[in-house]
Design an enzyme around this catalytic site. Structure first.
Site, PDB file in Angstrom:
ATOM      1  CG  PHE A  99      -2.314  -0.301   1.048  1.00 25.02           C
ATOM      2  CD1 PHE A  99      -3.055  -1.196   0.278  1.00 25.02           C
ATOM      3  CD2 PHE A  99      -3.296   0.627   1.598  1.00 25.02           C
ATOM      4  CE1 PHE A  99      -4.257  -1.690  -0.635  1.00 25.02           C
ATOM      5  CE2 PHE A  99      -4.370   0.803   1.551  1.00 25.02           C
ATOM      6  CZ  PHE A  99      -5.147  -0.734   0.530  1.00 25.02           C
ATOM      7  CD  GLN A 112      -6.519  10.086   3.364  1.00 26.50           C
ATOM      8  OE1 GLN A 112      -7.022   8.979   3.485  1.00 26.50           O
ATOM      9  NE2 GLN A 112      -4.793  10.344   3.648  1.00 26.50           N
ATOM     10  CG  HIS A 159      -8.544   7.343  -1.724  1.00 25.31           C
ATOM     11  ND1 HIS A 159      -8.221   7.363  -2.883  1.00 25.31           N
ATOM     12  CD2 HIS A 159      -8.848   6.367  -0.711  1.00 25.31           C
ATOM     13  CE1 HIS A 159      -7.651   5.198  -2.334  1.00 25.31           C
ATOM     14  NE2 HIS A 159      -7.845   5.231  -1.208  1.00 25.31           N
ATOM     15  CG  LEU A 178     -12.162   3.887  -2.338  1.00 24.32           C
ATOM     16  CD1 LEU A 178     -11.075   5.163  -2.017  1.00 24.32           C
ATOM     17  CD2 LEU A 178     -12.225   3.571  -0.804  1.00 24.32           C
ATOM     18  CD  GLU A 209      -2.623   4.216  -0.666  1.00 25.48           C
ATOM     19  OE1 GLU A 209      -3.622   4.685  -0.713  1.00 25.48           O
ATOM     20  OE2 GLU A 209      -2.082   3.343   0.157  1.00 25.48           O
ATOM     21  NE  ARG A 218      -5.323   5.408   0.687  1.00 28.18           N
ATOM     22  CZ  ARG A 218      -6.050   5.422   1.648  1.00 28.18           C
ATOM     23  NH1 ARG A 218      -6.527   5.982   2.326  1.00 28.18           N
ATOM     24  NH2 ARG A 218      -6.068   4.460   1.417  1.00 28.18           N
ATOM     25  CG  HIS A 270     -11.586   8.033   1.554  1.00 25.34           C
ATOM     26  ND1 HIS A 270     -12.302   6.934   1.578  1.00 25.34           N
ATOM     27  CD2 HIS A 270     -10.167   7.483   1.715  1.00 25.34           C
ATOM     28  CE1 HIS A 270     -11.810   6.482   1.419  1.00 25.34           C
ATOM     29  NE2 HIS A 270     -10.881   6.016   2.340  1.00 25.34           N
ATOM     30  NE  ARG A 293      -7.805   6.777   6.582  1.00 21.54           N
ATOM     31  CZ  ARG A 293      -7.565   5.720   5.586  1.00 21.54           C
ATOM     32  NH1 ARG A 293      -7.381   5.053   5.698  1.00 21.54           N
ATOM     33  NH2 ARG A 293      -8.727   5.734   5.339  1.00 21.54           N
TER      34      ARG A 293
END
Lengths: 590, 124, 238
Positions: A121, A243, A245, A255, A258, A289, A356, A401
Site C-alpha cells: 500500500f 484526506q 483519496h 471509492l 489504493e 495519499r 475520504h 492517514r
C-alpha cells in the site's frame, strides 16, 4: 419532560461500525451490561465499504517485518503531527488485534503457507524508509471492511451484546459536574425518545465526509459524534485535516482502493504518461495519499486531465490481466463496471481525488478517554466520555492517514477503549445522576426541530453547505478564499438551525433524522473551516497556496478548536514513545 | 441424532423426509415405466386374462405393494408440507391451526384407506 | 420526464397503502434508482426508505423494482425498466413478504432472527495459536461466493418458501451463511450446526425455485449452498 424513559447500561457505544463493535465486543466479553446504539443495522455502517485492507506488521509477506517500520511509515505519513506514543501503541498491539480477528472467523485471503495475505500500500517501507516498498496490508480480497464488519457483528451476537439498531443518538447528557452520563436517543421506527444512561459513553460515530459535495463516504457519514461533542462545548482536534483519496470514480464519488495501485495499477494523464514518476520518483503511485491527490489535481489544473472536460485522470489496470483482477480486485471490477461504465480488464478507470477521511476529531488518549485542555494548557480527561475510530483523534493519522491504517485504528483503539472501561468499571465509577434539567437541556435541540414551523428545506441547505465546503476547503486552500467560505458558513448557521421539519410524524421519519444530521454536518464544517484558515502552513492533507511550506517552528502541533468562542488553540504533539526514541521531523519525500 | 422434530411429521427429520420423497419418487417412476413398457409391448392385443396374470405374478405383487406404500408416503409428506405452507396460524390466525389439522386428518384417512384397500386387492 | 410509481404507506396517516404517481426530470441521465429516490425525497421529505453506502455493499436499499428485488443504488433506471413489470414507469415497492413499517421500509426482524438462528460466528474451542489459524488458499477459496453476503434480504423476500414460513424456514440468505461456517476449515462445530439444521423446515423447505439466485445483487448462489448443506446432512446420516 418527566415522562422520558431511562434505560441504564454500564457501557453504551454510540455507533455500530468497526470501532464501536470492537469496543462493544470487549465490554460484552467482560460481562458488563453493554449496549450499542446504531442509526443503521450495524453491518450497514461505513466500515463495510473499506476495501484494500488493514495495515499491520504480522510478518506474513515478509518474515523480517517489524512494527517499528510500520510506526516509522505512519509517523512520516502523518507529516509528524501524529502522536508517537499512540502510533507506537497501535503498531505494536496491532498484530495481536489482527490475529484476534482471524480467530473470530474473519475470512482473510491467504498465502501458500496458509498465513494472511498482505499487499503493498502507499507510504509503506522496510527498514525505516531505507529498504524499499513493503507489503504490509492484510486483505480479504478487496472487501476487507465488509469481512471485518460482519465478523465483528457476528462476534457481538456470540457475546450477547444488546443492540439498539436504527436508534439515533441526538445529544450528550451532562450532569451538573460536566461529566458525560449518557445520551438522548430516538427510536427511528417508533419515534420514541429515551435517555440512555451509562457510566461510560463511547462515541464511535465515524466520519463526516458528507460535508463535501463529492465524497467516497456513505450517506450516513454526517459527523454525529463531532456534532454532539461540539454542542456540548468540547473541543475537536486537527479537524482541518481531511484526506482526499486519489481514486474516487469520477462523477460517482465511489471509492476504488489504493490496493489497485498496490497490485500494480498506475495513474496516467491524457497523454498516457505515468505522471507520478515526476512527483514521487521512488514510491511513484504508492506515495502518500496527500501527495498523489495533489499531483493529480495539478495534472488536471495544468490541462493534462482526461475526458471531454479534462476533469479527471485514468487509473490503468488492464495490464494486470483478468485473473489477477478477478481474484484480487473483484469488487473493484464490479464497482467500475457499474459506476464508471468501464471494465478494468479492458480499459482504464476515470478517477479524481475525492473527500475520504477525517483525520481530526475528538482528542483522546490511548485508552479512548476524551480530552480537553484546561486554562494552563494541560490535558484534562472528560469524565464519562470516550471516543474511538474515525470520530476520535488519538492521533495516529496526524495530517495524513496511510491507507490501511484506519481499519487498524478501529480495532486497536476500539479494543483499547473496551479494555480501559472494563478496568474502570471494576474499580468503580461514581458520577452524579443527571437532573431533570440536564435531560431537558439535552433534549432542547430535538424539541426545537420538532416544533419548527417555518424555514428552509433541509435538502437545499445541505446541498448549499456541501458546495461551500467543496469550493472553499478542497485539495488546495487559500486564505482569502477560505475567509469567504467562513462568511458563507456564518450566514448558513442560523438558516440551518431554523431549518423546517415539515413532517412531524413518528414512524420511521427519516426527514427528522436528516434534519438533525444537518446540524452535525454544519458543526463539523464550521470547525473545519475555522481551523483550516488558522493553520498557516502546508502539512499533509492541508495544502495552502499562500503558505506552501511546512512550518515546524509554529505549527508542529495539533490544532484544537473550541466551539464556544470559535477559537483555535495549539496542543503539543506527543514525541515520547515508550520503547524507543522518537522519530524527529524531517523533509517528507517519497 | 435422529430426533423427532414434529409429531405430525412422517419421518424422523427433514433429511429423512427429503430422502423418503426422493426414494419413493424413484420407485413410482420405475413402477410406471415397467407398467408402461408392458402396455406398449402388448399393445392392442391385451385382454383381461393377460392383464390379470401380469399383476398376479409375485414380482408384480411385491412391486405394486411397494408402489402403493410409496404413493402413501410421498403424498403424506407432500400434503403435510403443503398444509404447513398455506394453512398456518401466521396466515389466518387460529383458524389456520384448525384447518391444517383437519386437512391432515382427512389426508391421513384417505391415504390409510388407499393403503388397506390396495393391499387387499393385491394379496387377496 | 420519468414516470415513477411509488408504494406509499404512513401508518399514522393512511388507512391502507396506495401507489403514488410522480414525475421526475432526470435530465436525460440514466440515474441509479437510489438517485431517483434522493431527488424525489428532496421534493417530498416524507418519502421514507433506507440507504447508506450507495455503492451496493451495505445492503440497506433492497426493494422491489419493477417486479424484481434488487438494490436501488446499483440498479440504473434503464435496467429497472427491463425487469418487465410497469412498462416505461419505474415502479418501486417494498421487498415482499415482510411487514411494511412505512413506504419502502420493511420490518426485517424475522429475517435477522433466521440469520441469528444459524449461529453466524466461528466456533472453535481449541486454544488459539499466537498467530492466525492457518488456512490454505484452497480452503479459503471455499468461502468465496458465501462470505460476500450483505444481508440485503433481496433473496429471502423473493423466496415463496420464506413468504409462507419466515419464522421457521431459515431462508436463502441465512442458509448461505450457515454453509459459510460449515465450509470454513477453522470451524469445528460442523456436527452441532448440522444437527440444528436437520428438521423439516430450516433447510428442507427449499424447493429449488432459485428466485434467490435470480435476484442476488452480489451474484451469489444460495441454492447451491443449500445443496451442499443437504449433501453434508446426507453423508452425516449414512
Amino acid at each position: 419532560m418527566a415522562n422520558i424513559r431511562t434505560i441504564s447500561f454500564d457501557g453504551v457505544i454510540v455507533g455500530g461500525g468497526g470501532a464501536g463493535m470492537r469496543a462493544a465486543l470487549q465490554l460484552a466479553q467482560s460481562g458488563y451490561k453493554t449496549a450499542v446504539i446504531s442509526k443503521v443495522f450495524p453491518t450497514r455502517s461505513h466500515t463495510v465499504s473499506a476495501q484494500g485492507g488493514i495495515t499491520c506488521a504480522i510478518a506474513s509477506a515478509d518474515p523480517q517485518d517489524q512494527w517499528q517500520w510500520h510506526m516509522y511509515d505512519t509517523v512520516k505519513g502523518s507529516d509528524y503531527i501524529g502522536d508517537q506514543e499512540a502510533i507506537e501503541y497501535m503498531c505494536s498491539v496491532g498484530p495481536e488485534a489482527v490475529f484476534e480477528l482471524d480467530h473470530m472467523g474473519m475470512p482473510f485471503s491467504r498465502t501458500e503457507e496458509g498465513r494472511i495475505y498482505q499487499r503493498p500500500f502507499g507510504g509503506q517501507s522496510k527498514n525505516f524508509g531505507e529498504g524499499g516498498q513493503a507489503a504490509r496490508t492484510c486483505a480479504a480480497a478487496d472487501r476487507t471492511g465488509h469481512a471485518l464488519l460482519h465478523t465483528l457483528y457476528q462476534g457481538n451476537l456470540k457475546n450477547n451484546t444488546v443492540f439498539f439498531n436504527e436508534w439515533y443518538a441526538t445529544d450528550i447528557v451532562k450532569n451538573q459536574d460536566g461529566a458525560v452520563v449518557g445520551v438522548m436517543a430516538i427510536c427511528i421506527e417508533t419515534g420514541e425518545v429515551v435517555y440512555v444512561k451509562s457510566k461510560a459513553t463511547v462515541f464511535a460515530t465515524g466520519g463526516a465526509g458528507r460535508i463535501y459535495a463529492s465524497t467516497t463516504n456513505a450517506h450516513i457519514n454526517t459527523g454525529d459524534g463531532v456534532g454532539m461533542a461540539l454542542r456540548a462545548g468540547f473541543p475537536v482536534q486537527d479537524i482541518e485535516m481531511w484526506q482526499f483519496h486519489p481514486t474516487g470514480i469520477a462523477g460517482a464519488g465511489v471509492l476504488v482502493t489504493e490496493g489497485c495501485r498496490g497490485e500494480g495499477g498506475y495513474l496516467i494523464n491524457k497523454d498516457g504518461e505515468r505522471f507520478m514518476e515526476r512527483y514521487a520518483p521512488n514510491a511513484k503511485d504508492l506515495a502518500g495519499r496527500d501527495v498523489v491527490a495533489r499531483s493529480m489535481t495539478l495534472e488536471i489544473l495544468e490541462g493534462r486531465g482526461c475526458g471531454p472536460n479534462g476533469d479527471h485522470v485514468y487509473l490503468k489496470l488492464d495490464h494486470l490481466g483478468e485473473e489477477v483482477l478477478e481474484s484480487r480486485l473483484p469488487g473493484i471490477c464490479e464497482l467500475s463496471r457499474t459506476f464508471a461504465h468501464a471494465d478494468p480488464v479492458k480499459e482504464p478507470v476515470p478517477v479524481v481525488p475525492t473527500c475520504h477521511y477525517m483525520m481530526g476529531g475528538i482528542p483522546t488518549n490511548v485508552h479512548g478517554q476524551a480530552l480537553t485542555v484546561d486554562a494552563n494548557g494541560n490535558d484534562q480527561v472528560i469524565p464519562g466520555l470516550y471516543a474511538c475510530g474515525e470520530v476520535a483523534c488519538v492521533s495516529v493519522h496526524g495530517a495524513n492517514r496511510l491507507g490501511g491504517n484506519s481499519l487498524l485504528d478501529l480495532v486497536v483503539f476500539g479494543r483499547a477503549s473496551g479494555l480501559f472501561i472494563e478496568k474502570a468499571l471494576r474499580e468503580g465509577v461514581e458520577m452524579r445522576d443527571a437532573s431533570e434539567s440536564d435531560i431537558e437541556q439535552a433534549s432542547a435541540r430535538l424539541n426545537r426541530v420538532n416544533n419548527s414551523t417555518g424555514g428552509e428545506k433541509v435538502a437545499d441547505l445541505r446541498t448549499e453547505l456541501q458546495n461551500v465546503m467543496q469550493n472553499h476547503f478542497g485539495v488546495f486552500r487559500r486564505g482569502d478564499y477560505m475567509q469567504e467560505g467562513i462568511r458563507k458558513l456564518a450566514d448558513l448557521r442560523g438558516r440551518i438551525e431554523n431549518a423546517h421539519l415539515e413532517d412531524k410524524s413518528s414512524a420511521y421519519n427519516t426527514a427528522r433524522i436528516e434534519a438533525l444530521e444537518l446540524h452535525n454536518l454544519f458543526e463539523v464544517a464550521e470547525a473545519t473551516a475555522i481551523a483550516a484558515e488558522e493553520r498557516k502552513e502546508s502539512r499533509g492533507a492541508h495544502a495552502r497556496d499562500d503558505f506552501q511550506e511546512r512550518d515546524d517552528e509554529n505549527w508542529l502541533c495539533h490544532s484544537l478548536y473550541f466551539p464556544g468562542e470559535k477559537r483555535v488553540a495549539k496542543r503539543a504533539v506527543n514525541f515520547t514513545p515508550k520503547t524507543r526514541e522518537a522519530f524527529a521531523p524531517k523533509v517528507r519525500t517519497y | 441424532m435422529g430426533m423427532v422434530r414434529a409429531v405430525t411429521n412422517f419421518g424422523r427429520s427433514g433429511l429423512s423426509d427429503w430422502l423418503v420423497q426422493r426414494v419413493t419418487g424413484v420407485v413410482l417412476l420405475a413402477y410406471f415405466v415397467v407398467v408402461g413398457v408392458y402396455l406398449f409391448c402388448e399393445g392392442s392385443s391385451l385382454d383381461y386374462a393377460q392383464w390379470s396374470g401380469f399383476f398376479s405374478s409375485t414380482f408384480m405383487r411385491v412391486f405394486s405393494t411397494a408402489a402403493v406404500l410409496s404413493v402413501v408416503a410421498h403424498a403424506w409428506i407432500g400434503l403435510w408440507a403443503v398444509s404447513t405452507d398455506y394453512l398456518t396460524e401466521r396466515l389466518m390466525g387460529s383458524t389456520g391451526n384448525v384447518l391444517r389439522l383437519a386437512f391432515q386428518a382427512a389426508s391421513a384417512v384417505v391415504l390409510f384407506t388407499y393403503l388397506v384397500w390396495g393391499i387387499q386387492i393385491l394379496w387377496s | 420526464m420519468l414516470k415513477v410509481s411509488l408504494y406509499r404507506y404512513n401508518p399514522e396517516v393512511d388507512q391502507e397503502p396506495y401507489m403514488q404517481d410522480v414525475e421526475l426530470d432526470t435530465g436525460g441521465k440514466d440515474l441509479m434508482v437510489l438517485d431517483v429516490l434522493e431527488l424525489l425525497k428532496a421534493k417530498d421529505p416524507t418519502l421514507s426508505y433506507r440507504r447508506s453506502c450507495r455503492e451496493g455493499v451495505c445492503g440497506s436499499d433492497g426493494m422491489n423494482i419493477n417486479g424484481k428485488n434488487g438494490l436501488a443504488c446499483v440498479t440504473p433506471i434503464s435496467e429497472a425498466l427491463k425487469n418487465g413489470k410497469g412498462g416505461n414507469t419505474l415502479v418501486l415497492r417494498p421487498l415482499p413478504g415482510l411487514p411494511v413499517i412505512r413506504d419502502l421500509v420493511i420490518d426485517m426482524s424475522l429475517f435477522y432472527k433466521q440469520y441469528e438462528k444459524i449461529k453466524p460466528y466461528l466456533i472453535n474451542d481449541t486454544p488459539a495459536p499466537a498467530i492466525e489459524r492457518l488456512q490454505s488458499p484452497e480452503d479459503r477459496e471455499k468461502l468465496d461466493g458465501l462470505y460476500e453476503c450483505i444481508l440485503c434480504a433481496c433473496c429471502s423476500t423473493a423466496c415463496p418458501s420464506f413468504w409462507w414460513n419466515p419464522d421457521r424456514f431459515v431462508g436463502p440468505s441465512g442458509l448461505l451463511q450457515a454453509y459459510r461456517f460449515l465450509a470454513d476449515s477453522r470451524d469445528t462445530a460442523t456436527e452441532q450446526r448440522l444437527s440444528e439444521l436437520d428438521d423439516p423446515f430450516s433447510v428442507f423447505r427449499c424447493h429449488g425455485i432459485q428466485n434467490c439466485v435470480n435476484v442476488c445483487p452480489k451474484g451469489l448462489n444460495p441454492t447451491k449452498a443449500i445443496g451442499h448443506i443437504r449433501n453434508m446432512l446426507l453423508s452425516r446420516a449414512s
